[in-house]
Design a protein around this motif. Structure first.
Motif, PDB file in Angstrom:
ATOM      1  N   GLU A 198       0.912  -0.936   0.267  1.00 41.94           N
ATOM      2  CA  GLU A 198      -0.302   0.349   0.063  1.00 41.94           C
ATOM      3  C   GLU A 198       1.093   1.427   0.061  1.00 41.94           C
ATOM      4  OE1 GLU A 198      -2.453   2.607   3.151  1.00 41.94           O
ATOM      5  OE2 GLU A 198      -3.061  -0.341   2.656  1.00 41.94           O
ATOM      6  N   ALA A 199       0.498   1.917  -1.040  1.00 36.45           N
ATOM      7  CA  ALA A 199       1.586   2.909  -1.164  1.00 36.45           C
ATOM      8  C   ALA A 199       1.295   4.362  -0.453  1.00 36.45           C
ATOM      9  CB  ALA A 199       2.046   3.260  -2.371  1.00 36.45           C
ATOM     10  N   ASP A 200       2.131   4.885   0.346  1.00 34.08           N
ATOM     11  CA  ASP A 200       2.407   6.635   0.994  1.00 34.08           C
ATOM     12  C   ASP A 200       2.083   7.579  -0.419  1.00 34.08           C
ATOM     13  OD1 ASP A 200       4.949   6.980   0.038  1.00 34.08           O
ATOM     14  OD2 ASP A 200       5.007   6.785   1.800  1.00 34.08           O
ATOM     15  N   MET A 201       2.016   8.759  -0.205  1.00 29.04           N
ATOM     16  CA  MET A 201       2.050   9.687  -0.908  1.00 29.04           C
ATOM     17  C   MET A 201       2.899   9.541  -1.526  1.00 29.04           C
ATOM     18  SD  MET A 201       0.208  13.047  -1.486  1.00 29.04           S
ATOM     19  CE  MET A 201       0.283  14.296  -2.581  1.00 29.04           C
ATOM     20  N   GLY A 202       4.551   9.903  -1.065  1.00 25.56           N
ATOM     21  CA  GLY A 202       4.909   9.484  -1.701  1.00 25.56           C
ATOM     22  C   GLY A 202       5.280   8.272  -2.409  1.00 25.56           C
ATOM     23  N   THR A 203       5.119   7.212  -2.244  1.00 22.02           N
ATOM     24  CA  THR A 203       5.982   6.088  -2.733  1.00 22.02           C
ATOM     25  C   THR A 203       4.575   6.382  -4.425  1.00 22.02           C
ATOM     26  OG1 THR A 203       5.052   4.622  -1.538  1.00 22.02           O
ATOM     27  CG2 THR A 203       6.909   4.941  -1.616  1.00 22.02           C
ATOM     28  N   GLY A 204       3.599   6.588  -3.809  1.00 14.49           N
ATOM     29  CA  GLY A 204       2.255   6.094  -5.322  1.00 14.49           C
ATOM     30  C   GLY A 204       3.162   7.428  -5.699  1.00 14.49           C
ATOM     31  N   VAL A 241       5.331   8.271  -7.406  1.00 16.44           N
ATOM     32  CA  VAL A 241       6.751   7.793  -7.580  1.00 16.44           C
ATOM     33  C   VAL A 241       6.070   6.666  -8.443  1.00 16.44           C
ATOM     34  CG1 VAL A 241       9.141   6.283  -7.232  1.00 16.44           C
ATOM     35  CG2 VAL A 241       8.801   8.607  -5.897  1.00 16.44           C
ATOM     36  N   LYS A 242       5.591   5.474  -7.748  1.00 18.83           N
ATOM     37  CA  LYS A 242       5.268   4.415  -8.650  1.00 18.83           C
ATOM     38  C   LYS A 242       4.277   4.839  -9.911  1.00 18.83           C
ATOM     39  CE  LYS A 242       2.150  -0.020  -8.650  1.00 18.83           C
ATOM     40  NZ  LYS A 242       1.098  -0.541  -7.185  1.00 18.83           N
ATOM     41  N   GLU A 243       3.756   5.591  -9.955  1.00 18.96           N
ATOM     42  CA  GLU A 243       2.889   6.164 -10.914  1.00 18.96           C
ATOM     43  C   GLU A 243       3.642   7.104 -12.476  1.00 18.96           C
ATOM     44  OE1 GLU A 243      -0.505   8.384  -9.982  1.00 18.96           O
ATOM     45  OE2 GLU A 243      -2.275   7.048  -9.360  1.00 18.96           O
ATOM     46  N   ILE A 244       5.041   7.578 -11.275  1.00 19.72           N
ATOM     47  CA  ILE A 244       6.027   8.372 -12.687  1.00 19.72           C
ATOM     48  C   ILE A 244       6.605   6.982 -13.567  1.00 19.72           C
ATOM     49  CG2 ILE A 244       7.820   9.320 -13.204  1.00 19.72           C
ATOM     50  CD1 ILE A 244       7.235  11.501 -10.755  1.00 19.72           C
ATOM     51  N   LEU A 245       6.726   5.698 -12.588  1.00 21.15           N
ATOM     52  CA  LEU A 245       7.602   4.976 -13.231  1.00 21.15           C
ATOM     53  C   LEU A 245       6.548   4.046 -14.302  1.00 21.15           C
ATOM     54  CD1 LEU A 245       9.525   3.460  -9.632  1.00 21.15           C
ATOM     55  CD2 LEU A 245      10.595   4.172 -12.854  1.00 21.15           C
ATOM     56  N   GLU A 246       5.518   4.029 -13.624  1.00 26.02           N
ATOM     57  CA  GLU A 246       4.248   2.887 -14.811  1.00 26.02           C
ATOM     58  C   GLU A 246       4.227   3.805 -15.880  1.00 26.02           C
ATOM     59  OE1 GLU A 246       1.953   1.919 -11.721  1.00 26.02           O
ATOM     60  OE2 GLU A 246       2.793   0.338 -11.560  1.00 26.02           O
ATOM     61  N   GLY A 247       4.325   5.171 -15.855  1.00 26.49           N
ATOM     62  CA  GLY A 247       4.320   5.887 -17.070  1.00 26.49           C
ATOM     63  C   GLY A 247       2.294   6.565 -17.021  1.00 26.49           C
ATOM     64  N   ARG A 248       1.923   6.388 -15.562  1.00 26.99           N
ATOM     65  CA  ARG A 248       0.527   6.995 -15.366  1.00 26.99           C
ATOM     66  C   ARG A 248       0.097   8.360 -14.588  1.00 26.99           C
ATOM     67  NH1 ARG A 248      -1.894   3.773 -12.080  1.00 26.99           N
ATOM     68  NH2 ARG A 248      -0.070   3.423 -10.941  1.00 26.99           N
ATOM     69  N   SER A 249       1.354   8.935 -14.899  1.00 25.45           N
ATOM     70  CA  SER A 249       1.241   9.770 -14.015  1.00 25.45           C
ATOM     71  C   SER A 249       0.765  11.372 -15.132  1.00 25.45           C
ATOM     72  CB  SER A 249       2.763   9.828 -12.638  1.00 25.45           C
ATOM     73  OG  SER A 249       2.419  12.180 -12.324  1.00 25.45           O
ATOM     74  N   PRO A 250       0.033  11.971 -14.399  1.00 26.76           N
ATOM     75  CA  PRO A 250       0.024  13.607 -15.431  1.00 26.76           C
ATOM     76  C   PRO A 250       1.567  14.581 -14.996  1.00 26.76           C
ATOM     77  CG  PRO A 250      -1.508  13.032 -13.329  1.00 26.76           C
ATOM     78  CD  PRO A 250      -0.644  12.442 -13.478  1.00 26.76           C
ATOM     79  N   GLN A 273       4.288  13.163 -15.165  1.00 32.69           N
ATOM     80  CA  GLN A 273       5.336  12.449 -15.676  1.00 32.69           C
ATOM     81  C   GLN A 273       5.802  13.426 -17.156  1.00 32.69           C
ATOM     82  OE1 GLN A 273       5.576   8.874 -16.036  1.00 32.69           O
ATOM     83  NE2 GLN A 273       7.271   8.648 -17.858  1.00 32.69           N
ATOM     84  N   PRO A 274       5.347  14.206 -17.923  1.00 31.12           N
ATOM     85  CA  PRO A 274       6.150  14.820 -18.687  1.00 31.12           C
ATOM     86  C   PRO A 274       7.452  15.922 -18.581  1.00 31.12           C
ATOM     87  CG  PRO A 274       3.618  15.270 -19.738  1.00 31.12           C
ATOM     88  CD  PRO A 274       4.085  15.149 -18.190  1.00 31.12           C
ATOM     89  N   VAL A 275       6.925  16.280 -16.686  1.00 27.03           N
ATOM     90  CA  VAL A 275       7.960  17.409 -16.156  1.00 27.03           C
ATOM     91  C   VAL A 275       8.785  15.961 -15.228  1.00 27.03           C
ATOM     92  CG1 VAL A 275       7.683  19.302 -14.638  1.00 27.03           C
ATOM     93  CG2 VAL A 275       6.375  18.623 -15.533  1.00 27.03           C
ATOM     94  N   PHE A 276       8.331  14.964 -14.488  1.00 31.21           N
ATOM     95  CA  PHE A 276       9.508  14.432 -14.142  1.00 31.21           C
ATOM     96  C   PHE A 276       9.173  13.242 -13.940  1.00 31.21           C
ATOM     97  CE2 PHE A 276       7.662  17.910 -10.728  1.00 31.21           C
ATOM     98  CZ  PHE A 276       9.601  18.004 -10.660  1.00 31.21           C
ATOM     99  N   ASP A 277      10.677  12.441 -14.772  1.00 28.76           N
ATOM    100  CA  ASP A 277      10.274  11.144 -14.977  1.00 28.76           C
ATOM    101  C   ASP A 277      11.720  10.732 -14.831  1.00 28.76           C
ATOM    102  OD1 ASP A 277       9.784   8.802 -16.923  1.00 28.76           O
ATOM    103  OD2 ASP A 277      10.837  10.240 -19.017  1.00 28.76           O
ATOM    104  N   VAL A 278      11.050   9.294 -14.028  1.00 27.90           N
ATOM    105  CA  VAL A 278      12.067   8.594 -13.160  1.00 27.90           C
ATOM    106  C   VAL A 278      12.569   7.938 -14.395  1.00 27.90           C
ATOM    107  CG1 VAL A 278      12.059   6.934 -11.443  1.00 27.90           C
ATOM    108  CG2 VAL A 278      10.889   8.805 -11.063  1.00 27.90           C
ATOM    109  N   GLN A 279      13.461   7.345 -14.644  1.00 27.21           N
ATOM    110  CA  GLN A 279      14.126   6.504 -15.637  1.00 27.21           C
ATOM    111  C   GLN A 279      14.581   5.675 -15.185  1.00 27.21           C
ATOM    112  OE1 GLN A 279      14.735   7.236 -19.121  1.00 27.21           O
ATOM    113  NE2 GLN A 279      12.910   8.700 -18.844  1.00 27.21           N
ATOM    114  N   ASP A 280      15.229   5.422 -13.163  1.00 21.40           N
ATOM    115  CA  ASP A 280      15.449   4.101 -13.428  1.00 21.40           C
ATOM    116  C   ASP A 280      15.794   4.535 -11.186  1.00 21.40           C
ATOM    117  OD1 ASP A 280      16.829   1.532 -12.285  1.00 21.40           O
ATOM    118  OD2 ASP A 280      18.980   2.725 -11.878  1.00 21.40           O
TER     119      ASP A 280
END
Length: 154
Positions: free
Chosen positions: A74-80, A82-91, A93-100
């Protein structure tokens, strides 16, 4: 990922299946995606494997090396986020893209967390350093206290 399950004493190996089969069963579970039954089974399998390790987890050489983060709990605010950015499901994404995102542990206590990030398309690698020590209140040696040491942006 951290488990919210209570710490358990580590007992003698009482596994009927060879450890390799337990590892294959964990892999076959795939992404637990918040499925509580799958998560419970995965943690049960991990505990069975740990019981067969025969080492104090805090001093085992198996602790050292690269660790990729798992966001199945169960994700808290921060990990949730990050998870969405890593999965490409975050709005975001165009600003912050976590590659690894991974951590490396050395000498059973030194931790480096590596975040390869792109901000507005510009690479921004970040390295966080911490030191961990065994939590003295945990007799199993499976809980650690982590102390932040620094952050470097390359």
């Amino acid at each position: 990922a951290a488990s919210k399950r209570p710490a358990k004493e580590i007992f003698e190996c009482n596994v009927e299946s060879p450890v390799i089969m337990l590892k294959q069963e964990i892999k076959a579970l795939g992404d637990c995606g918040g499925d509580s039954a799958k998560l419970e089974r995965a943690f049960d399998l991990l505990e069975q494997i740990e019981n067969c390790n025969g080492n104090d987890p805090s001093t085992s050489e198996l602790l050292n090396g690269r660790w990729d983060f798992c966001f199945d709990v169960e994700a808290d605010m921060g990990t949730g986020v990050v998870k969405e950015i890593l999965e490409g499901r975050s709005p975001l994404q165009p600003v912050f893209d976590v590659q690894d995102l991974h951590m490396e542990i050395y000498n059973n206590r030194n931790v480096e967390i590596h975040v390869n990030l792109r901000v507005l398309g510009v690479p921004l690698p970040v390295r966080l350093t911490t030191v961990m020590e065994v939590d003295p209140s945990d007799p199993t040696g499976t809980s650690f206290l982590e102390h932040f040491e620094g952050m470097e942006i390359a």
